[in-house]
Design a protein around this motif. Structure first.
Motif, PDB file in Angstrom:
ATOM      1  N   THR A 206       0.829  -1.207   0.000  1.00 49.06           N
ATOM      2  CA  THR A 206       0.000   0.000   0.000  1.00 49.06           C
ATOM      3  C   THR A 206       0.867   1.262   0.000  1.00 49.06           C
ATOM      4  OG1 THR A 206      -0.113  -0.064   2.414  1.00 49.06           O
ATOM      5  CG2 THR A 206      -1.909  -1.130   1.197  1.00 49.06           C
ATOM      6  N   VAL A 207       2.191   1.081   0.093  1.00 50.99           N
ATOM      7  CA  VAL A 207       3.136   2.198   0.056  1.00 50.99           C
ATOM      8  C   VAL A 207       3.658   2.327  -1.378  1.00 50.99           C
ATOM      9  CG1 VAL A 207       5.281   3.155   0.972  1.00 50.99           C
ATOM     10  CG2 VAL A 207       3.802   1.764   2.435  1.00 50.99           C
ATOM     11  N   PRO A 208       3.339   3.409  -2.091  1.00 45.32           N
ATOM     12  CA  PRO A 208       3.745   3.519  -3.497  1.00 45.32           C
ATOM     13  C   PRO A 208       5.232   3.326  -3.726  1.00 45.32           C
ATOM     14  CG  PRO A 208       2.130   5.206  -2.981  1.00 45.32           C
ATOM     15  CD  PRO A 208       2.482   4.539  -1.676  1.00 45.32           C
ATOM     16  N   PHE A 209       6.082   3.861  -2.836  1.00 43.67           N
ATOM     17  CA  PHE A 209       7.526   3.729  -3.054  1.00 43.67           C
ATOM     18  C   PHE A 209       7.959   2.278  -3.135  1.00 43.67           C
ATOM     19  CE2 PHE A 209      11.783   3.060  -1.271  1.00 43.67           C
ATOM     20  CZ  PHE A 209      12.547   3.745  -2.201  1.00 43.67           C
ATOM     21  N   ALA A 210       7.398   1.427  -2.292  1.00 45.67           N
ATOM     22  CA  ALA A 210       7.773   0.008  -2.312  1.00 45.67           C
ATOM     23  C   ALA A 210       7.423  -0.624  -3.657  1.00 45.67           C
ATOM     24  CB  ALA A 210       7.072  -0.735  -1.180  1.00 45.67           C
ATOM     25  N   ASN A 211       6.273  -0.294  -4.178  1.00 44.54           N
ATOM     26  CA  ASN A 211       5.877  -0.825  -5.490  1.00 44.54           C
ATOM     27  C   ASN A 211       6.776  -0.285  -6.593  1.00 44.54           C
ATOM     28  OD1 ASN A 211       3.666  -2.185  -4.310  1.00 44.54           O
ATOM     29  ND2 ASN A 211       2.393  -0.355  -4.466  1.00 44.54           N
ATOM     30  N   HIS A 212       7.057   1.014  -6.540  1.00 39.99           N
ATOM     31  CA  HIS A 212       7.910   1.622  -7.562  1.00 39.99           C
ATOM     32  C   HIS A 212       9.310   1.003  -7.545  1.00 39.99           C
ATOM     33  CE1 HIS A 212       5.266   5.493  -7.191  1.00 39.99           C
ATOM     34  NE2 HIS A 212       4.642   4.494  -7.788  1.00 39.99           N
ATOM     35  N   ALA A 213       9.808   0.724  -6.349  1.00 37.32           N
ATOM     36  CA  ALA A 213      11.156   0.169  -6.234  1.00 37.32           C
ATOM     37  C   ALA A 213      11.259  -1.218  -6.860  1.00 37.32           C
ATOM     38  CB  ALA A 213      11.578   0.108  -4.759  1.00 37.32           C
ATOM     39  N   ALA A 214      10.157  -1.944  -6.916  1.00 38.14           N
ATOM     40  CA  ALA A 214      10.176  -3.300  -7.475  1.00 38.14           C
ATOM     41  C   ALA A 214      10.235  -3.310  -9.000  1.00 38.14           C
ATOM     42  CB  ALA A 214       8.945  -4.070  -6.998  1.00 38.14           C
ATOM     43  N   LEU A 215       9.964  -2.164  -9.629  1.00 36.90           N
ATOM     44  CA  LEU A 215       9.943  -2.110 -11.092  1.00 36.90           C
ATOM     45  C   LEU A 215      11.336  -2.246 -11.681  1.00 36.90           C
ATOM     46  CD1 LEU A 215       7.429   0.832 -11.670  1.00 36.90           C
ATOM     47  CD2 LEU A 215       7.028  -1.579 -12.164  1.00 36.90           C
ATOM     48  N   ASN A 216      11.388  -2.719 -12.919  1.00 35.08           N
ATOM     49  CA  ASN A 216      12.635  -2.783 -13.671  1.00 35.08           C
ATOM     50  C   ASN A 216      12.653  -1.615 -14.651  1.00 35.08           C
ATOM     51  OD1 ASN A 216      14.064  -3.660 -16.341  1.00 35.08           O
ATOM     52  ND2 ASN A 216      14.949  -4.975 -14.763  1.00 35.08           N
ATOM     53  N   VAL A 217      13.666  -0.769 -14.580  1.00 40.50           N
ATOM     54  CA  VAL A 217      13.670   0.478 -15.346  1.00 40.50           C
ATOM     55  C   VAL A 217      13.705   0.253 -16.862  1.00 40.50           C
ATOM     56  CG1 VAL A 217      15.065   2.517 -15.875  1.00 40.50           C
ATOM     57  CG2 VAL A 217      14.481   1.986 -13.517  1.00 40.50           C
ATOM     58  N   PRO A 218      14.632  -0.555 -17.414  1.00 40.56           N
ATOM     59  CA  PRO A 218      14.604  -0.750 -18.880  1.00 40.56           C
ATOM     60  C   PRO A 218      13.277  -1.323 -19.367  1.00 40.56           C
ATOM     61  CG  PRO A 218      16.689  -1.492 -17.985  1.00 40.56           C
ATOM     62  CD  PRO A 218      15.801  -1.204 -16.817  1.00 40.56           C
ATOM     63  N   TRP A 219      12.707  -2.255 -18.612  1.00 36.80           N
ATOM     64  CA  TRP A 219      11.408  -2.821 -18.992  1.00 36.80           C
ATOM     65  C   TRP A 219      10.346  -1.713 -18.980  1.00 36.80           C
ATOM     66  CZ3 TRP A 219       6.400  -3.343 -17.725  1.00 36.80           C
ATOM     67  CH2 TRP A 219       5.668  -4.396 -18.272  1.00 36.80           C
ATOM     68  N   ASN A 220      10.390  -0.859 -17.973  1.00 44.20           N
ATOM     69  CA  ASN A 220       9.398   0.206 -17.842  1.00 44.20           C
ATOM     70  C   ASN A 220       9.514   1.213 -18.987  1.00 44.20           C
ATOM     71  OD1 ASN A 220       7.293   0.895 -15.928  1.00 44.20           O
ATOM     72  ND2 ASN A 220       8.399   2.786 -15.555  1.00 44.20           N
ATOM     73  N   VAL A 221      10.743   1.559 -19.359  1.00 41.70           N
ATOM     74  CA  VAL A 221      10.950   2.504 -20.460  1.00 41.70           C
ATOM     75  C   VAL A 221      10.429   1.919 -21.764  1.00 41.70           C
ATOM     76  CG1 VAL A 221      12.693   3.675 -21.858  1.00 41.70           C
ATOM     77  CG2 VAL A 221      12.913   3.646 -19.371  1.00 41.70           C
ATOM     78  N   ALA A 222      10.809   0.665 -22.052  1.00 40.28           N
ATOM     79  CA  ALA A 222      10.394   0.034 -23.304  1.00 40.28           C
ATOM     80  C   ALA A 222       8.878  -0.137 -23.363  1.00 40.28           C
ATOM     81  CB  ALA A 222      11.084  -1.316 -23.462  1.00 40.28           C
ATOM     82  N   ASN A 223       8.291  -0.570 -22.260  1.00 38.04           N
ATOM     83  CA  ASN A 223       6.844  -0.774 -22.231  1.00 38.04           C
ATOM     84  C   ASN A 223       6.096   0.531 -22.461  1.00 38.04           C
ATOM     85  OD1 ASN A 223       4.407  -2.491 -21.460  1.00 38.04           O
ATOM     86  ND2 ASN A 223       4.277  -0.894 -19.912  1.00 38.04           N
ATOM     87  N   SER A 224       6.569   1.610 -21.840  1.00 40.22           N
ATOM     88  CA  SER A 224       5.930   2.911 -21.998  1.00 40.22           C
ATOM     89  C   SER A 224       6.085   3.425 -23.426  1.00 40.22           C
ATOM     90  CB  SER A 224       6.543   3.911 -21.012  1.00 40.22           C
ATOM     91  OG  SER A 224       6.038   5.197 -21.206  1.00 40.22           O
ATOM     92  N   ALA A 225       7.268   3.223 -24.022  1.00 43.46           N
ATOM     93  CA  ALA A 225       7.517   3.720 -25.376  1.00 43.46           C
ATOM     94  C   ALA A 225       6.685   2.977 -26.410  1.00 43.46           C
ATOM     95  CB  ALA A 225       8.998   3.585 -25.711  1.00 43.46           C
TER      96      ALA A 225
END
Length: 618
Positions: A206-225
């Motif tokens: 329920t803490v946004p930072f904890a969820n954000h920290a679990a993300l993978n940055v290259p995956w997130n960039v590619a998925n968003s693009a």
């Protein structure tokens, strides 16, 4: 001696370990946030994030696995070993750069790196200016350390590819390598479940930072693009008919009678529309913020018309621009300003005023190409533009371009010959990172909050200097001055990305065109940045029907509200309180105890569903 057919598993392991190290780097950089996490969250960040790390690893491994399979079918001298190392080195630099850029961007923006910065590639100078307050020496050191770690890990885990054993035929070697390639399908899609992995699969807290920290940055960039603007609508919470009816009910006025409040002495005043960069309500005393930071704006608020409970529609300048000038809501995870064919269909104050004879001009001390703003403004039909290149080099005294007092001096000079009635828009920039100012600092301290506070004070100082001279000009008595922020700010206080305090901004109407009895009026009803357009047009007795997401702030709604969005969620503010919602795990982030039931949440969901659906359809 290493087994040749362990190369592919070792290569996969190399990237997986590197991504885990990158996650650890992110957590160390934001150690103060980690300290506030519930017990057990740290281990769960790594455990939940491993699936997305494995998916990113699988994507990066596809080409090397293919090259390995092809190389296994060729004589040893043709094996593409150097190509494999070159490919890995290039990707290693890219991934390390993304990792380091994300460290500081998350601190400033409150969300992990995605495709958003790609909007700014056509204005690298402004990108560099945005990073001006970042600890570049520290970040460079982290980048070097990550690159060194990557080199060491590759040599330790992967190393050179051993030769094919003499007793092992090439067909069998190809078959074995193709089987490994086929196995990548499982981590690629995050498992064997029906729906491929997405961000919500690694959200656990329920803490946004904890969820954000679990993300993978290259995956997130590619998925968003790779996400397109063609649909389907990802925010489908209810049947479209129900959502549309709910939104119509939100805009139901408290009274069937039209508002008759007249603020202006004339229906054709000049309009000077000043957009103040990052002017959060937290630093404006007249909206309940700190005293002494914006004395000139506060003085105008006392002698003009103050809207003290207004909220920005989004969290970036390009979103605020569209909300203010077109009365159009912001979009989570993207911005309509990226799509010129869509913005061309939006209404615009400039076009509305042009139809009744207004001449227009747009002023900005930086580059209008930043964040694709120029295409939106050109489509709006402004008669002229003044931007960074139009100022002498000696006046480009900010990393962004020309400081605010230079901008105001140019506006003041040009207005002497500007035909009336005019619609002039000026957008300040000095209170943007890196918070440089050309005057002595008023507030002590060298931390970022102090720098930001001083930059807002400087812009207010420049505004006061401008106003003292403007009041002496012949055009002043017939001019309506509109002062409003483009968005709020996390500072001071480092509010969470979703906090309503971050989105609260000032709106002040002033100038010689105000009626004497309107001076000192305070409107404390909740309203949105999107409502400014209709409020202004109604005062000018001009049609506002095309501004369907905007309503007159002087004509109360049955239930006043403000909707704002962030990446990737929304907030809904009403007199009962605020609800914030995260679209990725599909749960409420926070809800005031005074907000009863789920009605307000459903209203916010309906607003997001209908507005984004309209965005997709443009």
């Amino acid at each position: 001696m290493r087994n040749r057919f362990a190369f592919q598993p070792r290569y996969f392991l190399f990237w997986l370990v590197f991504f885990v190290a990158a996650k650890a780097t992110f957590l160390l950089y934001h150690a103060s946030k980690v300290a506030g996490l519930p017990t057990g969250s740290l281990a769960r960040i790594f455990a939940y994030g491993l699936r997305l790390d494995a998916s990113a690893t699988a994507y990066l491994s596809v080409l090397p696995f293919v090259l390995f399979a092809v190389g296994s079918a060729l004589p040893a001298r043709f094996f593409p070993q150097r190509l494999l190392r070159f490919y890995t080195a290039v990707l290693g630099v890219v991934v390390a750069f993304f990792t380091v850029a994300d460290l500081e961007l998350y601190r400033a923006w409150g969300f992990r790196l995605d495709a958003t910065p790609l909007q700014y590639l056509n204005s690298p100078g402004e990108m560099a200016a945005s990073a001006g307050s970042a600890p570049l020496l520290l970040l460079t050191g982290i980048l070097a350390a990550l690159l060194g770690l990557g080199w060491w890990l590759y040599n330790k885990i992967v190393g050179p590819v051993p030769a094919l054993p003499a007793h092992f035929g090439r067909p069998r070697a190809v078959l074995a390598s193709v089987l490994y390639l086929a196995l990548l399908i499982v981590p690629l899609r995050g498992g064997v479940q029906q729906i491929p992995i997405n961000q919500s699969d690694v959200y656990f807290s329920t803490v946004p930072f904890a969820n954000h920290a679990a993300l993978n940055v290259p995956w997130n960039v590619a998925n968003s693009a790779l996400l397109t603007d063609g649909g389907p609508n990802p925010y489908q919470f209810m049947p479209d008919s129900v959502a549309a009816r709910t939104v119509r009910q939100l805009y139901a006025p408290a009274s069937a009678q039209p508002d008759t409040t007249r603020l202006l002495r004339t229906t054709r005043p000049n309009v000077l529309f000043i957009i103040l960069e990052s002017f959060t309500g937290k630093l404006v005393a007249s909206t309940g913020g700190e005293v002494g930071v914006t004395p000139n704006l506060d003085s105008l608020a006392r002698t003009g018309v103050l809207f003290s409970n207004l909220y920005a529609a989004g969290d970036r300048s390009q979103k605020g621009l569209v909300a203010l000038l077109s009365g159009y809501p912001s979009q989570p995870a993207t911005s309509i300003i990226k799509y010129p064919r869509k913005t061309e269909q939006l209404p615009h104050l400039c076009r509305s005023l042009e139809q009744v004879g207004y001449k227009s001009h747009y002023y900005y001390g930086g580059e209008l190409a930043f964040a694709n703003m120029k295409s939106y403004l050109v489509a709006a039909g402004y008669d002229g533009f003044t931007e960074r290149a139009d100022f002498p080099t000696r006046q480009q005294n900010s990393k962004w371009g020309a400081h605010d007092h230079v901008l105001f001096d140019r506006v003041l000079r040009d207005l002497k010959t500007q035909p009336s009635p005019f619609f002039v828009t000026a957008f300040t920039l000095s209170s943007h990172e890196p918070f440089e100012i050309p005057i002595p600092r008023k507030f002590q301290g060298t931390d970022e909050t102090a720098l930001f506070r001083n930059s807002v004070y400087y812009t207010d100082w420049a505004l006061g200097r401008f106003l003292r001279q403007a009041r002496q000009q012949p055009w002043w008595d017939n001019t309506l001055l509109v002062l409003v922020a483009d968005h709020g700010h996390t500072l001071p206080g480092n509010d969470p990305n979703e906090s309503f305090r971050k989105f609260r901004i000032p709106l002040v109407l002033a100038g010689g065109a105000l009626r004497p009895e309107a001076r000192g009026l305070v409107i404390d009803r909740i309203g949105s940045q999107t409502d400014v357009a209709t409020t202004l047009l109604n005062q000018l007795r001009l049609p506002s029907g095309s501004y369907t997401w905007s309503h007159d702030l002087l004509r109360p709604l049955r239930r006043p509200f403000a909707f704002y969005c962030f990446t990737d969620g929304f907030g809904m503010v009403t007199p009962a309180g605020t609800v914030t919602y995260d679209n990725v795990p599909h749960h409420i982030i926070a809800q005031d105890s005074t907000v009863l039931g789920n009605q307000q949440l459903h209203q916010g969901q309906a607003y997001e569903q209908v507005s984004f659906g309209e965005f997709l359809g443009k």
